[in-house]
Design an enzyme around this catalytic site. Structure first.
Site, PDB file in Angstrom:
ATOM      1  N   ARG A  89      38.043 -13.378  16.040  1.00 10.23           N
ATOM      2  CA  ARG A  89      36.809 -12.794  15.504  1.00 10.23           C
ATOM      3  C   ARG A  89      36.344 -11.583  16.300  1.00 10.23           C
ATOM      4  NH1 ARG A  89      34.866 -17.753  12.814  1.00 10.23           N
ATOM      5  NH2 ARG A  89      32.992 -17.358  11.644  1.00 10.23           N
ATOM      6  N   ARG A 128      26.665 -24.205  -0.411  1.00 11.92           N
ATOM      7  CA  ARG A 128      27.440 -25.117   0.438  1.00 11.92           C
ATOM      8  C   ARG A 128      26.500 -25.919   1.350  1.00 11.92           C
ATOM      9  NH1 ARG A 128      32.045 -22.462   4.245  1.00 11.92           N
ATOM     10  NH2 ARG A 128      30.403 -22.147   5.753  1.00 11.92           N
ATOM     11  N   ARG A 134      26.142 -28.775   7.261  1.00 11.56           N
ATOM     12  CA  ARG A 134      26.199 -27.752   8.314  1.00 11.56           C
ATOM     13  C   ARG A 134      24.852 -27.072   8.448  1.00 11.56           C
ATOM     14  NH1 ARG A 134      31.485 -23.965   8.158  1.00 11.56           N
ATOM     15  NH2 ARG A 134      29.973 -22.685   9.290  1.00 11.56           N
TER      16      ARG A 134
HETATM   17  P1  ADP Z   1      31.908 -19.419   8.800  1.00  7.20           P
HETATM   18  O1  ADP Z   1      33.020 -18.430   8.867  1.00  7.20           O
HETATM   19  O2  ADP Z   1      31.762 -20.020   7.443  1.00  7.20           O
HETATM   20  O3  ADP Z   1      30.628 -18.921   9.376  1.00  7.20           O
HETATM   21  P2  ADP Z   1      33.143 -21.068  10.871  1.00  7.20           P
HETATM   22  O4  ADP Z   1      33.274 -22.511  10.670  1.00  7.20           O
HETATM   23  O5  ADP Z   1      34.394 -20.266  10.959  1.00  7.20           O
HETATM   24  O6  ADP Z   1      32.240 -20.649   9.670  1.00  7.20           O
HETATM   25  O7  ADP Z   1      32.286 -20.755  12.183  1.00  7.20           O
HETATM   26  C1  ADP Z   1      30.994 -21.297  12.391  1.00  7.20           C
HETATM   27  C2  ADP Z   1      30.420 -20.755  13.711  1.00  7.20           C
HETATM   28  O8  ADP Z   1      31.285 -21.140  14.813  1.00  7.20           O
HETATM   29  C3  ADP Z   1      30.332 -19.232  13.818  1.00  7.20           C
HETATM   30  O9  ADP Z   1      29.143 -18.728  13.250  1.00  7.20           O
HETATM   31  C4  ADP Z   1      30.388 -19.034  15.343  1.00  7.20           C
HETATM   32  O10 ADP Z   1      29.153 -19.323  15.962  1.00  7.20           O
HETATM   33  C5  ADP Z   1      31.356 -20.104  15.806  1.00  7.20           C
HETATM   34  N1  ADP Z   1      32.765 -19.602  15.865  1.00  7.20           N
HETATM   35  C6  ADP Z   1      33.793 -20.006  15.071  1.00  7.20           C
HETATM   36  N2  ADP Z   1      34.921 -19.337  15.369  1.00  7.20           N
HETATM   37  C7  ADP Z   1      34.601 -18.480  16.382  1.00  7.20           C
HETATM   38  C8  ADP Z   1      35.326 -17.493  17.117  1.00  7.20           C
HETATM   39  N3  ADP Z   1      36.617 -17.248  16.878  1.00  7.20           N
HETATM   40  N4  ADP Z   1      34.666 -16.797  18.075  1.00  7.20           N
HETATM   41  C9  ADP Z   1      33.380 -17.033  18.337  1.00  7.20           C
HETATM   42  N5  ADP Z   1      32.621 -17.924  17.674  1.00  7.20           N
HETATM   43  C10 ADP Z   1      33.218 -18.647  16.700  1.00  7.20           C
END
Ligand code: ADP
Length: 192
Positions: A89, A128, A134
């Site tokens: 990310r 969702r 969530r």
């Molecule tokens: P979505 O993409 O639907 O927001 P995710 O389940 O991928 O949901 O992520 C939820 C939260 O988890 C994000 O908003 C962030 O706070 C954290 N998160 C997930 N993946 C990462 C990552 N690769 N780096 C930093 N934070 C992350």
């Protein structure tokens, strides 16, 4: 080994399409969001730290998620390939991932980017939130903060992989099956 990054903003359908892709190609699904939510459920120190950040719609520190991915790669030496969902990310996470894969003599085969309009994302996530349990999906300002984090920090990931000519954009609106067919055909083109 064929490794895929499924890329796109929150609510773009990465989770839904991941399930279909791992079934079709026998890949190991690595979702940092799911890994973090398991840490929260198990009430580990990492989970407790992550929860307060996630509830604000911000990104968890790079070293935390890179550490989780590194152990997941080590725990799955027999995998036919990995499907990364919600990771990398940031550019730092992308560079770290490339290094980890290189140590295993493999690399990212393709980055599939799902394009969805912002209004559609907000409406999908609020929907969702009614059933997902969530907490980050129930509050519109947290949803908008996640989309803003995506624009500020995550869009650079696509630019990073574009320089290696690995990014394919897919229309993420339409039926689940139509989108899956587009992903499927792009993967098959690159796999052969
Ligand atoms: P979505 O993409 O639907 O927001 P995710 O389940 O991928 O949901 O992520 C939820 C939260 O988890 C994000 O908003 C962030 O706070 C954290 N998160 C997930 N993946 C990462 C990552 N690769 N780096 C930093 N934070 C992350």
């Amino acid at each position: 080994m064929f490794n895929i990054i499924l890329f796109g903003p929150p609510g773009s359908g990465k989770g839904t399409q991941s399930e279909k892709l791992i079934a079709a190609y026998g890949l190991k699904h690595l979702s940092t969001g799911d890994l973090l939510r398991s840490e929260i459920a198990a009430q580990t120190p990492l989970g407790l730290e992550a929860k307060s950040i996630m509830d604000k719609g911000q990104l968890v520190p790079d070293e935390v998620v890179v550490g989780m991915i590194s152990s997941a790669l080590d725990q799955n030496p027999q995998a036919k390939g990995f499907l990364f969902d919600g990771f990398p990310r940031t550019e730092a996470q992308s560079i770290a991932l490339d290094k980890l894969l290189k140590l295993k003599n493999t690399e990212i085969g393709v980055v599939l980017a799902l394009d969805v309009s912002e209004e559609e994302l907000v409406s999908r996530l609020l929907n969702r939130g009614k059933t997902s349990g969530r907490s980050d999906d129930t509050n519109e300002s947290v949803i908008r903060a996640r989309i803003a984090e995506y624009k500020a920090k995550t869009t650079v990931v696509a630019n990073y992989y574009s320089t290696f000519d690995k990014v394919v954009h897919i229309k993420g609106e339409g039926s689940v099956d139509e989108i899956f067919e587009s992903l499927h055909s792009e993967i098959d083109k690159r796999m052969s």
